[in-house]
Design a protein around this motif. Structure first.
Motif, PDB file in Angstrom:
ATOM      1  N   ASN A  96      59.501  65.704  21.711  1.00 35.09           N
ATOM      2  CA  ASN A  96      60.718  65.879  20.868  1.00 35.09           C
ATOM      3  C   ASN A  96      60.055  66.528  19.705  1.00 35.09           C
ATOM      4  N   LEU A  97      59.081  67.560  19.978  1.00 35.88           N
ATOM      5  CA  LEU A  97      58.408  68.573  18.675  1.00 35.88           C
ATOM      6  C   LEU A  97      59.610  69.123  18.284  1.00 35.88           C
ATOM      7  N   LEU A  98      59.601  69.354  16.770  1.00 32.33           N
ATOM      8  CA  LEU A  98      60.665  69.816  15.981  1.00 32.33           C
ATOM      9  C   LEU A  98      60.349  71.366  15.742  1.00 32.33           C
ATOM     10  N   THR A  99      60.969  72.150  16.412  1.00 28.64           N
ATOM     11  CA  THR A  99      60.681  73.746  16.189  1.00 28.64           C
ATOM     12  C   THR A  99      61.714  74.340  15.862  1.00 28.64           C
ATOM     13  N   VAL A 100      61.755  75.731  15.801  1.00 28.62           N
ATOM     14  CA  VAL A 100      62.990  76.706  15.512  1.00 28.62           C
ATOM     15  C   VAL A 100      63.880  76.281  16.515  1.00 28.62           C
ATOM     16  N   ASP A 101      63.360  76.528  17.962  1.00 23.75           N
ATOM     17  CA  ASP A 101      64.193  76.445  19.028  1.00 23.75           C
ATOM     18  C   ASP A 101      64.829  75.024  19.018  1.00 23.75           C
ATOM     19  N   THR A 102      64.187  73.884  19.135  1.00 26.43           N
ATOM     20  CA  THR A 102      64.793  72.450  19.028  1.00 26.43           C
ATOM     21  C   THR A 102      65.742  72.442  18.165  1.00 26.43           C
ATOM     22  N   LEU A 103      65.454  72.867  16.906  1.00 24.16           N
ATOM     23  CA  LEU A 103      66.423  72.640  15.597  1.00 24.16           C
ATOM     24  C   LEU A 103      67.675  73.208  15.945  1.00 24.16           C
ATOM     25  N   THR A 111      51.066  69.227   9.821  1.00 21.82           N
ATOM     26  CA  THR A 111      50.752  69.355  11.165  1.00 21.82           C
ATOM     27  C   THR A 111      52.040  69.600  11.948  1.00 21.82           C
ATOM     28  N   ALA A 112      52.776  68.752  12.280  1.00 14.68           N
ATOM     29  CA  ALA A 112      53.768  68.876  13.122  1.00 14.68           C
ATOM     30  C   ALA A 112      54.936  67.663  12.725  1.00 14.68           C
ATOM     31  N   ALA A 113      56.287  68.032  13.249  1.00 12.41           N
ATOM     32  CA  ALA A 113      57.595  67.066  13.232  1.00 12.41           C
ATOM     33  C   ALA A 113      58.184  66.777  14.461  1.00 12.41           C
ATOM     34  N   TYR A 114      58.286  65.813  14.627  1.00 19.59           N
ATOM     35  CA  TYR A 114      59.101  65.174  15.821  1.00 19.59           C
ATOM     36  C   TYR A 114      60.529  64.494  15.442  1.00 19.59           C
ATOM     37  N   TRP A 115      61.300  64.641  16.376  1.00 15.56           N
ATOM     38  CA  TRP A 115      62.991  64.016  16.095  1.00 15.56           C
ATOM     39  C   TRP A 115      63.087  62.816  16.807  1.00 15.56           C
ATOM     40  N   LEU A 116      64.152  62.277  16.813  1.00 14.28           N
ATOM     41  CA  LEU A 116      64.737  61.010  17.355  1.00 14.28           C
ATOM     42  C   LEU A 116      66.139  60.811  16.926  1.00 14.28           C
ATOM     43  N   SER A 117      66.942  60.797  18.071  1.00 16.48           N
ATOM     44  CA  SER A 117      68.245  60.465  17.591  1.00 16.48           C
ATOM     45  C   SER A 117      68.362  58.829  17.956  1.00 16.48           C
ATOM     46  N   LEU A 118      69.133  58.047  17.203  1.00 15.13           N
ATOM     47  CA  LEU A 118      69.345  56.568  17.357  1.00 15.13           C
ATOM     48  C   LEU A 118      70.770  56.288  17.698  1.00 15.13           C
ATOM     49  N   THR A 121      53.609  60.402   8.029  1.00 17.16           N
ATOM     50  CA  THR A 121      52.678  59.610   8.226  1.00 17.16           C
ATOM     51  C   THR A 121      51.317  60.487   8.414  1.00 17.16           C
ATOM     52  N   SER A 122      50.350  60.036   8.002  1.00 17.61           N
ATOM     53  CA  SER A 122      49.022  60.607   7.914  1.00 17.61           C
ATOM     54  C   SER A 122      48.223  60.116   9.074  1.00 17.61           C
ATOM     55  N   ALA A 123      48.693  58.887   9.497  1.00 14.53           N
ATOM     56  CA  ALA A 123      47.830  58.070  10.590  1.00 14.53           C
ATOM     57  C   ALA A 123      48.888  57.544  11.564  1.00 14.53           C
ATOM     58  N   PRO A 124      49.396  58.386  12.431  1.00 17.09           N
ATOM     59  CA  PRO A 124      50.391  57.993  13.501  1.00 17.09           C
ATOM     60  C   PRO A 124      49.709  57.114  14.473  1.00 17.09           C
ATOM     61  N   LEU A 125      50.419  55.903  14.861  1.00 22.11           N
ATOM     62  CA  LEU A 125      50.163  55.187  16.178  1.00 22.11           C
ATOM     63  C   LEU A 125      50.668  56.031  17.349  1.00 22.11           C
ATOM     64  N   ILE A 126      49.942  56.573  17.955  1.00 31.13           N
ATOM     65  CA  ILE A 126      50.324  57.325  19.226  1.00 31.13           C
ATOM     66  C   ILE A 126      50.195  56.482  20.501  1.00 31.13           C
ATOM     67  N   THR A 127      51.091  56.235  21.402  1.00 30.46           N
ATOM     68  CA  THR A 127      50.800  55.299  22.595  1.00 30.46           C
ATOM     69  C   THR A 127      51.753  55.760  23.602  1.00 30.46           C
ATOM     70  N   ASP A 128      51.325  55.959  24.818  1.00 31.21           N
ATOM     71  CA  ASP A 128      52.158  56.398  25.874  1.00 31.21           C
ATOM     72  C   ASP A 128      52.983  57.403  25.805  1.00 31.21           C
ATOM     73  N   GLY A 129      52.606  58.622  24.817  1.00 30.75           N
ATOM     74  CA  GLY A 129      53.182  59.756  24.820  1.00 30.75           C
ATOM     75  C   GLY A 129      54.422  59.537  23.531  1.00 30.75           C
ATOM     76  N   THR A 130      54.320  58.586  22.746  1.00 29.54           N
ATOM     77  CA  THR A 130      55.378  58.345  21.773  1.00 29.54           C
ATOM     78  C   THR A 130      54.528  58.041  20.426  1.00 29.54           C
ATOM     79  N   ILE A 131      55.204  58.142  19.228  1.00 28.26           N
ATOM     80  CA  ILE A 131      54.589  57.859  17.994  1.00 28.26           C
ATOM     81  C   ILE A 131      55.474  56.617  17.709  1.00 28.26           C
ATOM     82  N   GLN A 132      54.628  55.526  17.402  1.00 27.90           N
ATOM     83  CA  GLN A 132      55.410  54.140  17.073  1.00 27.90           C
ATOM     84  C   GLN A 132      55.366  54.174  15.665  1.00 27.90           C
ATOM     85  N   HIS A 133      56.584  54.285  15.086  1.00 31.32           N
ATOM     86  CA  HIS A 133      56.727  54.412  13.796  1.00 31.32           C
ATOM     87  C   HIS A 133      57.789  53.268  13.305  1.00 31.32           C
ATOM     88  N   ARG A 134      57.206  52.455  12.261  1.00 34.11           N
ATOM     89  CA  ARG A 134      57.983  51.646  11.691  1.00 34.11           C
ATOM     90  C   ARG A 134      58.961  51.931  10.583  1.00 34.11           C
TER      91      ARG A 134
END
Length: 169
Positions: free
Chosen positions: A149-156, A118-125, A61-74
Motif C-alpha cells: 500500500n505504497l502511497l504514490t500519485v497513482d494510488t492517491l 522516504t516513503a508513505a503507506y496507507w491503510l483503511s480501517l 516513524t523513523s524506526a518502523p517494525l516491518i514483519t511479513d510484508g507489513t509495517i506494525q504500527h501502534r
C-alpha cells in the motif's frame, strides 16, 4: 524544535507534497479534534465521481517494525477509533510515513530536484470495529499496514476514485 514534532511535521509535509504533485487540492484541519490531519480532494469530476475527497490521519516513524510484508504500527485507541468502522461521509485513511532517523536527511535538494525521504503507506480501517475505551481496556492497538500500500500519485488518485485495490487489514 522537538524531535517528535519535527518528524511529524515532515510526515505531514510528505503527504501534502504528494497530493500537490498529483494536482489535488488539500486542506489542513485547524484543530485535530476528529483524527484528521489532511483532507485531499480532486477539483471537479474524476471518473464517475464529482469532486471526490478523502481524509487522512498522518503518523510517522523513523524506526518502523516491518514483519511479513507489513509495517506494525501502534496507534492510540482514540486515534484508531477516529478511523475505524463504517458511516463516514468522507472516506478516511491512516498514512504511516517512514522518515529518516536524522532530520538533515528529510529533504535533499540540488539544482535539479528535491527528494523527500522516504516513503508513505496507507491503510483503511473502515472494515474494523471501533474498540472499547474504558479504564480497564488497552490504550493502544497495533495495526498492520501492508508494504504493497505504497502511497504514490497513482494510488492517491485511486483512493480518491474509491478504488482501494484489494487492500487488506
Amino acid at each position: 524544535m522537538n524531535r517528535n514534532v519535527h518528524q511529524g511535521l515532515h510526515g505531514e509535509g510528505f503527504i501534502h507534497a504528494l497530493a500537490c504533485a498529483a494536482g489535488f487540492t488539500t486542506a489542513r484541519m485547524n484543530l485535530d479534534l476528529d483524527g484528521v490531519d489532511w483532507q485531499i480532494a480532486h477539483p471537479g469530476p474524476r471518473g464517475t465521481r464529482r469532486s471526490p475527497r478523502i481524509e487522512i490521519q498522518v503518523k510517522s516513524t523513523s524506526a518502523p517494525l516491518i514483519t511479513d510484508g507489513t509495517i506494525q504500527h501502534r496507534l492510540d485507541v482514540m486515534h484508531f477509533n477516529h478511523l475505524a468502522g463504517p458511516g463516514f461521509q468522507v472516506p478516511r485513511f491512516l498514512s504511516v510515513v517512514i522518515v529518516p532517523a536524522a532530520a538533515e536527511h528529510y529533504a535533499i535538494c540540488s539544482d535539479h530536484h528535491m527528494r523527500l525521504s522516504t516513503a508513505a503507506y496507507w491503510l483503511s480501517l473502515a472494515d474494523r470495529d471501533t474498540l472499547p475505551t474504558g479504564t480497564d481496556d488497552p490504550k493502544s492497538v497495533t495495526v498492520k499496514v501492508p508494504l504493497r500500500n505504497l502511497l504514490t500519485v497513482d494510488t492517491l488518485g485511486r483512493l480518491l476514485a474509491g478504488d482501494q485495490g484489494g487492500a487488506t487489514r
